[in-house]
Design a protein around this motif. Structure first.
Motif, PDB file in Angstrom:
ATOM      1  N   LEU A  31      50.033  63.455  33.419  1.00 19.75           N
ATOM      2  CA  LEU A  31      50.131  64.563  34.370  1.00 19.75           C
ATOM      3  C   LEU A  31      51.427  65.340  34.144  1.00 19.75           C
ATOM      4  O   LEU A  31      51.423  66.572  34.123  1.00 19.75           O
ATOM      5  CB  LEU A  31      50.044  64.066  35.810  1.00 19.75           C
ATOM      6  CG  LEU A  31      50.154  65.147  36.890  1.00 19.75           C
ATOM      7  CD1 LEU A  31      49.071  66.211  36.734  1.00 19.75           C
ATOM      8  CD2 LEU A  31      50.101  64.511  38.276  1.00 19.75           C
ATOM      9  N   LEU A  35      51.647  69.277  33.096  1.00 20.21           N
ATOM     10  CA  LEU A  35      52.390  70.208  33.956  1.00 20.21           C
ATOM     11  C   LEU A  35      53.492  70.907  33.165  1.00 20.21           C
ATOM     12  O   LEU A  35      53.688  72.124  33.297  1.00 20.21           O
ATOM     13  CB  LEU A  35      52.975  69.476  35.165  1.00 20.21           C
ATOM     14  CG  LEU A  35      51.970  69.008  36.221  1.00 20.21           C
ATOM     15  CD1 LEU A  35      52.654  68.122  37.258  1.00 20.21           C
ATOM     16  CD2 LEU A  35      51.274  70.187  36.881  1.00 20.21           C
ATOM     17  N   SER A  38      51.954  73.453  30.960  1.00 20.84           N
ATOM     18  CA  SER A  38      51.609  74.643  31.726  1.00 20.84           C
ATOM     19  C   SER A  38      52.821  75.567  31.870  1.00 20.84           C
ATOM     20  O   SER A  38      52.714  76.786  31.699  1.00 20.84           O
ATOM     21  CB  SER A  38      51.087  74.255  33.107  1.00 20.84           C
ATOM     22  OG  SER A  38      50.791  75.399  33.866  1.00 20.84           O
ATOM     23  N   GLU A 118      43.526  65.220  38.926  1.00 17.82           N
ATOM     24  CA  GLU A 118      44.571  66.246  38.850  1.00 17.82           C
ATOM     25  C   GLU A 118      44.906  66.585  37.398  1.00 17.82           C
ATOM     26  O   GLU A 118      45.091  67.755  37.053  1.00 17.82           O
ATOM     27  CB  GLU A 118      45.817  65.770  39.594  1.00 17.82           C
ATOM     28  CG  GLU A 118      46.825  66.860  39.851  1.00 17.82           C
ATOM     29  CD  GLU A 118      47.978  66.405  40.737  1.00 17.82           C
ATOM     30  OE1 GLU A 118      48.956  67.157  40.798  1.00 17.82           O
ATOM     31  OE2 GLU A 118      47.897  65.325  41.350  1.00 17.82           O
ATOM     32  N   GLN A 121      42.086  68.789  36.140  1.00 15.57           N
ATOM     33  CA  GLN A 121      42.171  70.162  36.670  1.00 15.57           C
ATOM     34  C   GLN A 121      43.285  70.943  35.985  1.00 15.57           C
ATOM     35  O   GLN A 121      43.107  72.108  35.614  1.00 15.57           O
ATOM     36  CB  GLN A 121      42.412  70.128  38.179  1.00 15.57           C
ATOM     37  CG  GLN A 121      41.232  69.655  38.965  1.00 15.57           C
ATOM     38  CD  GLN A 121      41.582  69.380  40.428  1.00 15.57           C
ATOM     39  OE1 GLN A 121      42.738  69.323  40.818  1.00 15.57           O
ATOM     40  NE2 GLN A 121      40.548  69.173  41.239  1.00 15.57           N
ATOM     41  N   GLN A 122      44.445  70.311  35.798  1.00 19.71           N
ATOM     42  CA  GLN A 122      45.568  71.000  35.172  1.00 19.71           C
ATOM     43  C   GLN A 122      45.268  71.293  33.702  1.00 19.71           C
ATOM     44  O   GLN A 122      45.613  72.353  33.199  1.00 19.71           O
ATOM     45  CB  GLN A 122      46.855  70.175  35.291  1.00 19.71           C
ATOM     46  CG  GLN A 122      48.083  70.923  34.821  1.00 19.71           C
ATOM     47  CD  GLN A 122      48.337  72.199  35.609  1.00 19.71           C
ATOM     48  OE1 GLN A 122      48.383  72.191  36.822  1.00 19.71           O
ATOM     49  NE2 GLN A 122      48.508  73.312  34.908  1.00 19.71           N
ATOM     50  N   HIS A 123      44.620  70.365  33.036  1.00 17.46           N
ATOM     51  CA  HIS A 123      44.250  70.590  31.636  1.00 17.46           C
ATOM     52  C   HIS A 123      43.284  71.772  31.529  1.00 17.46           C
ATOM     53  O   HIS A 123      43.416  72.620  30.652  1.00 17.46           O
ATOM     54  CB  HIS A 123      43.635  69.324  31.042  1.00 17.46           C
ATOM     55  CG  HIS A 123      43.223  69.477  29.622  1.00 17.46           C
ATOM     56  ND1 HIS A 123      44.130  69.620  28.595  1.00 17.46           N
ATOM     57  CD2 HIS A 123      41.997  69.540  29.049  1.00 17.46           C
ATOM     58  CE1 HIS A 123      43.475  69.749  27.457  1.00 17.46           C
ATOM     59  NE2 HIS A 123      42.186  69.707  27.715  1.00 17.46           N
ATOM     60  N   ASN A 126      45.265  74.859  31.972  1.00 16.94           N
ATOM     61  CA  ASN A 126      46.032  75.143  30.757  1.00 16.94           C
ATOM     62  C   ASN A 126      45.161  75.787  29.689  1.00 16.94           C
ATOM     63  O   ASN A 126      45.589  76.722  29.004  1.00 16.94           O
ATOM     64  CB  ASN A 126      46.683  73.874  30.208  1.00 16.94           C
ATOM     65  CG  ASN A 126      47.859  73.416  31.036  1.00 16.94           C
ATOM     66  OD1 ASN A 126      48.243  74.061  32.007  1.00 16.94           O
ATOM     67  ND2 ASN A 126      48.415  72.280  30.667  1.00 16.94           N
TER      68      ASN A 126
END
Length: 186
Positions: A31, A35, A38, A118, A121-123, A126
């Motif tokens: 994670l 992040l 990102s 999470e 979702q962040q991947h 990105n």
């Protein structure tokens, strides 16, 4: 699973908790990496994006070792429960643990599922940011190479689609020519 499943003697419960703790640590590192990636994407820091990609790949390799350990835990539980390893659920495994260990395993599992969701979702975000940045780059390259003529800024129509950026101009024959300069699968 039988209704009379008894705790496995020895270290099964603590082994499951250690495995879940290792999974949680890995998910937290993953994670953090996505992040930070990102942030690098938003800052248009190419070196940072690539560095964080390397971190993500290294963590995914470590996670493959965790998967091997997970398979061993499931196999051990499956043997005790009399079911194949692929059919073992966390709830079934908790029947093999004392109540306090079972509750700790449930709590850790819930946290792990949340962290992995999470990360996913962040991947996904990105990837969308990268598609947007690459489409904008394609627009700029098109403007530079096409003597100012460009069809406009267009991100790929669908996730997972391909993006092709070409430099073009009018050749000696008077016809539009194009050279491929960037071919990416996103």
């Amino acid at each position: 699973m039988t209704a009379t499943a008894l705790p496995i003697p020895g270290t099964f419960g603590p082994d499951v908790l250690r495995h879940l703790d290792a999974q949680l640590e890995s998910a937290r590192r993953l994670l953090q990496a996505v992040l930070h990636q990102s942030q690098a994407i938003r800052a248009r820091n190419v070196d940072g994006v690539l560095a964080h990609l390397g971190t993500i790949q290294a963590e995914m390799e470590r996670r493959s070792l965790l998967e091997r350990d997970r398979t061993l835990v499931l196999t051990r539980a499956g043997q005790a429960l009399g079911v194949p390893a692929h059919a073992v659920t966390l709830e079934a495994m908790t029947a093999l643990m004392d109540p306090a260990t079972a509750e700790a395993a449930r709590t850790r599992s819930t946290e792990l599922r949340g962290l992995l969701a999470e990360v996913g979702q962040q991947h996904h975000l990105n990837r969308a940011l990268m598609r947007q940045e690459l489409a904008f780059l394609g627009h700029l390259v098109g403007m530079l190479g096409g003597a100012g003529e460009d069809g406009g800024y267009r991100p790929p129509a669908e996730p997972g689609g391909s993006m092709r950026v070409t430099l073009g101009g009018v050749g000696a024959t008077g016809y539009q020519t194009a050279r491929r300069v960037l071919d990416l699968e996103v």
